[in-house]
Scaffold this motif. Sequence first.
Motif, PDB file in Angstrom:
ATOM      1  N   ARG A 137       0.827  -1.207   0.000  1.00  0.00           N
ATOM      2  CA  ARG A 137       0.000   0.000   0.000  1.00  0.00           C
ATOM      3  C   ARG A 137       0.869   1.268   0.000  1.00  0.00           C
ATOM      4  O   ARG A 137       0.531   2.283   0.599  1.00  0.00           O
ATOM      5  CB  ARG A 137      -0.936   0.035   1.213  1.00  0.00           C
ATOM      6  CG  ARG A 137      -1.929  -1.107   1.268  1.00  0.00           C
ATOM      7  CD  ARG A 137      -2.941  -1.006   0.161  1.00  0.00           C
ATOM      8  NE  ARG A 137      -3.795   0.169   0.326  1.00  0.00           N
ATOM      9  CZ  ARG A 137      -4.716   0.558  -0.550  1.00  0.00           C
ATOM     10  NH1 ARG A 137      -4.887  -0.136  -1.673  1.00  0.00           N
ATOM     11  NH2 ARG A 137      -5.455   1.627  -0.331  1.00  0.00           N
ATOM     12  N   GLU A 138       2.003   1.183  -0.717  1.00  0.00           N
ATOM     13  CA  GLU A 138       2.898   2.327  -0.867  1.00  0.00           C
ATOM     14  C   GLU A 138       3.314   2.402  -2.332  1.00  0.00           C
ATOM     15  O   GLU A 138       4.362   1.892  -2.731  1.00  0.00           O
ATOM     16  CB  GLU A 138       4.126   2.188   0.036  1.00  0.00           C
ATOM     17  CG  GLU A 138       3.822   2.215   1.526  1.00  0.00           C
ATOM     18  CD  GLU A 138       5.072   2.046   2.362  1.00  0.00           C
ATOM     19  OE1 GLU A 138       6.164   1.890   1.757  1.00  0.00           O
ATOM     20  OE2 GLU A 138       4.967   2.071   3.595  1.00  0.00           O
ATOM     21  N   VAL A 139       2.485   3.012  -3.149  1.00  0.00           N
ATOM     22  CA  VAL A 139       2.728   3.090  -4.585  1.00  0.00           C
ATOM     23  C   VAL A 139       3.617   4.301  -4.858  1.00  0.00           C
ATOM     24  O   VAL A 139       3.230   5.439  -4.580  1.00  0.00           O
ATOM     25  CB  VAL A 139       1.402   3.199  -5.363  1.00  0.00           C
ATOM     26  CG1 VAL A 139       1.669   3.276  -6.861  1.00  0.00           C
ATOM     27  CG2 VAL A 139       0.512   2.003  -5.042  1.00  0.00           C
ATOM     28  N   SER A 140       4.798   4.049  -5.408  1.00  0.00           N
ATOM     29  CA  SER A 140       5.717   5.131  -5.758  1.00  0.00           C
ATOM     30  C   SER A 140       6.009   5.179  -7.245  1.00  0.00           C
ATOM     31  O   SER A 140       6.466   6.207  -7.752  1.00  0.00           O
ATOM     32  CB  SER A 140       7.033   4.969  -4.981  1.00  0.00           C
ATOM     33  OG  SER A 140       7.635   3.714  -5.261  1.00  0.00           O
ATOM     34  N   THR A 141       5.778   4.084  -7.965  1.00  0.00           N
ATOM     35  CA  THR A 141       6.013   4.083  -9.410  1.00  0.00           C
ATOM     36  C   THR A 141       5.024   4.988 -10.126  1.00  0.00           C
ATOM     37  O   THR A 141       5.364   5.618 -11.138  1.00  0.00           O
ATOM     38  CB  THR A 141       5.913   2.651  -9.954  1.00  0.00           C
ATOM     39  OG1 THR A 141       6.836   1.816  -9.242  1.00  0.00           O
ATOM     40  CG2 THR A 141       6.236   2.595 -11.437  1.00  0.00           C
ATOM     41  N   LEU A 142       3.796   5.073  -9.611  1.00  0.00           N
ATOM     42  CA  LEU A 142       2.756   5.931 -10.174  1.00  0.00           C
ATOM     43  C   LEU A 142       2.404   7.005  -9.155  1.00  0.00           C
ATOM     44  O   LEU A 142       2.202   6.709  -7.977  1.00  0.00           O
ATOM     45  CB  LEU A 142       1.495   5.118 -10.529  1.00  0.00           C
ATOM     46  CG  LEU A 142       1.679   4.005 -11.574  1.00  0.00           C
ATOM     47  CD1 LEU A 142       0.406   3.195 -11.707  1.00  0.00           C
ATOM     48  CD2 LEU A 142       2.075   4.592 -12.922  1.00  0.00           C
ATOM     49  N   GLN A 143       2.358   8.244  -9.609  1.00  0.00           N
ATOM     50  CA  GLN A 143       2.013   9.366  -8.751  1.00  0.00           C
ATOM     51  C   GLN A 143       0.868  10.146  -9.380  1.00  0.00           C
ATOM     52  O   GLN A 143       0.802  10.293 -10.601  1.00  0.00           O
ATOM     53  CB  GLN A 143       3.212  10.291  -8.545  1.00  0.00           C
ATOM     54  CG  GLN A 143       4.387   9.641  -7.833  1.00  0.00           C
ATOM     55  CD  GLN A 143       4.065   9.313  -6.382  1.00  0.00           C
ATOM     56  OE1 GLN A 143       3.261   9.989  -5.747  1.00  0.00           O
ATOM     57  NE2 GLN A 143       4.695   8.264  -5.854  1.00  0.00           N
ATOM     58  N   LEU A 144      -0.055  10.626  -8.530  1.00  0.00           N
ATOM     59  CA  LEU A 144      -1.212  11.402  -8.992  1.00  0.00           C
ATOM     60  C   LEU A 144      -1.184  12.768  -8.326  1.00  0.00           C
ATOM     61  O   LEU A 144      -1.195  12.867  -7.109  1.00  0.00           O
ATOM     62  CB  LEU A 144      -2.514  10.668  -8.652  1.00  0.00           C
ATOM     63  CG  LEU A 144      -3.805  11.344  -9.120  1.00  0.00           C
ATOM     64  CD1 LEU A 144      -3.886  11.347 -10.636  1.00  0.00           C
ATOM     65  CD2 LEU A 144      -5.032  10.663  -8.526  1.00  0.00           C
ATOM     66  N   GLN A 145      -1.120  13.816  -9.144  1.00  0.00           N
ATOM     67  CA  GLN A 145      -1.206  15.190  -8.643  1.00  0.00           C
ATOM     68  C   GLN A 145      -2.463  15.829  -9.204  1.00  0.00           C
ATOM     69  O   GLN A 145      -2.931  15.466 -10.295  1.00  0.00           O
ATOM     70  CB  GLN A 145       0.023  16.018  -9.057  1.00  0.00           C
ATOM     71  CG  GLN A 145       1.338  15.542  -8.469  1.00  0.00           C
ATOM     72  CD  GLN A 145       2.009  14.479  -9.306  1.00  0.00           C
ATOM     73  OE1 GLN A 145       1.779  14.405 -10.504  1.00  0.00           O
ATOM     74  NE2 GLN A 145       2.834  13.659  -8.679  1.00  0.00           N
ATOM     75  N   ASN A 146      -3.030  16.781  -8.474  1.00  0.00           N
ATOM     76  CA  ASN A 146      -4.245  17.438  -8.939  1.00  0.00           C
ATOM     77  C   ASN A 146      -4.122  18.945  -8.775  1.00  0.00           C
ATOM     78  O   ASN A 146      -3.412  19.428  -7.891  1.00  0.00           O
ATOM     79  CB  ASN A 146      -5.474  16.923  -8.178  1.00  0.00           C
ATOM     80  CG  ASN A 146      -5.405  17.247  -6.699  1.00  0.00           C
ATOM     81  OD1 ASN A 146      -5.646  18.373  -6.276  1.00  0.00           O
ATOM     82  ND2 ASN A 146      -5.082  16.222  -5.885  1.00  0.00           N
TER      83      ASN A 146
END
Length: 557
Positions: A137-146
Amino acid sequence: MTDYPQMESRRAAQEPPEPREQEIELGTLWNGVRRRLPVILLATGIIGAGVYALSRGQPDVFEATASLVTTGNSSNPGGIRDSVVTAAPLPAGALQEALNGPVVLGRIIVGLRSTERIPQGLRTALAEDLQRELQLREVSTLQLQNQLDFNGNGIYSVTARAGSPAAAKFLADLSAQALLDWDRGRALSGIQRAERSLRAQLAEVERQLTQGNQSDLERQTLISSRASLQRALAQAGIQAEGATGSLELVSPAVEPLKRVAPKPTRNAILAGLLTLLLGTGLAALRTVTDRTARSEDDLLSFGLPTLGSVPKLRRRDVVFSGIVRAARQAGLYEALGFLRVNLLTRLGTPMGQRIMISSTAPGEGKSSLTATLADTLANSGLRVLIIDADMRRGTQQDVWDKYESSHNWFQLSGEGGARTLQDALLAPENVQVIEAERGVHVLPAGPGLQDSMGLLNRAPLNEILTSWSRSYDLVLIDSPPMLALADGLILGRYVDQVLIVVEEGKTSLNAVKQTLRRARNASVPVLGFILNKVSASSQEAQGYGYGYSYAPRKREA
């Protein structure tokens, strides 16, 4: 020679004041940092080089970004508009949770494993990394910014990291498409539930019509309901074709030209700066909390002068040349010359005066300093007697044995007799001393003696030392450390002056304070300090060299 009652009154009048607590000044702080600056710079260089090499060995990382827009929160949220069903607006943080969840991330992993646009090894590694990040539950390969406004309208940016530009672009587009499909699936799920409900109602109406036991009015009502349900079911099918989510693709990803990591130069600079700052801070903190004698300024508060600052001898010179010969080299020779001048200036005409050299604790260099001081005094034409009074573990004979392989014995009193201090205290009328060199005689301590204090108390020290001093200009007594044994306090009552050897960076100021307090209580006259083993970085003056040049005059035409 000063008699004992006069010495008592003089010592009472010259008691040094209690030292004040020292304040940390900027100069002291800078000196503390400067002493450790070579180590700090060395650590900075090593860590910076290590980080640079480590960064160069890491695989390249590229980033690609795809953009999504949402405008479903402005008006008419949800419902049917122009035969198009739009999903309900997304609450804050919902899209991030979806990207980190098993539904969206699972589709991305499946898409990675099935594609042929990325090499097998790279896509397998990416899929395994995403699977591990999903489980942690630590996704670093994909990042989401808004970038959203108050109403929730704005841009979502999906950034993917991979080992090649093509893989980064594919992963960003795949992630954006997975989010779009998930968002559209929210709208379709409502229509699908409506279709299932309509089909169940239509099946119930058909069952009732099949029974055929209704009245004409009931049958007409069922037929009318069946027609309405069939129209609603057809309309739901049409809406399913036009169902859409609240997100739309604005910009697909583009293959990046430059890598985002690693950056060895930047990482090395940052690591070096961090090491430099931490090292400087630790050095400053160590300086603030360090209560050892670092310079002559640290000893000023005790109200006694520092007669000399003696540099530290190199171990190699001591091993190959011995302490006395090593002390004759430039640097230490000049320091001992200052010590000799200051000592003789304060003593006046020597005439057999007795000087005791002691320290606060063992290992501070009092014995070697006694030997080198005697050597420089003898070079100035004085006759010096060294008495090794450290009968627990005498060292003077070892010091001079390394300097000369064999010695002549000089008759100090009587004929034949004692050749160590232990035997000489029992029979002071017949004593022989070592003629270490011209002008320097040494009376060794002898083998280790446990009850040295008892022997000193039983002997008439004042008479013995007075008789031994008649043939010499100065008598240097190498005594045990004052905080280790009480022998120095006993001997100090029968000498003219006492010098305390303080080792730079080792002797604590509290130990010096305790030594002076004990000396004052025992009526021991302390003349001043000798700062020993001074490091090269602490010396204010640089070495002075000797040179000579000759230039012939030009002949006139």
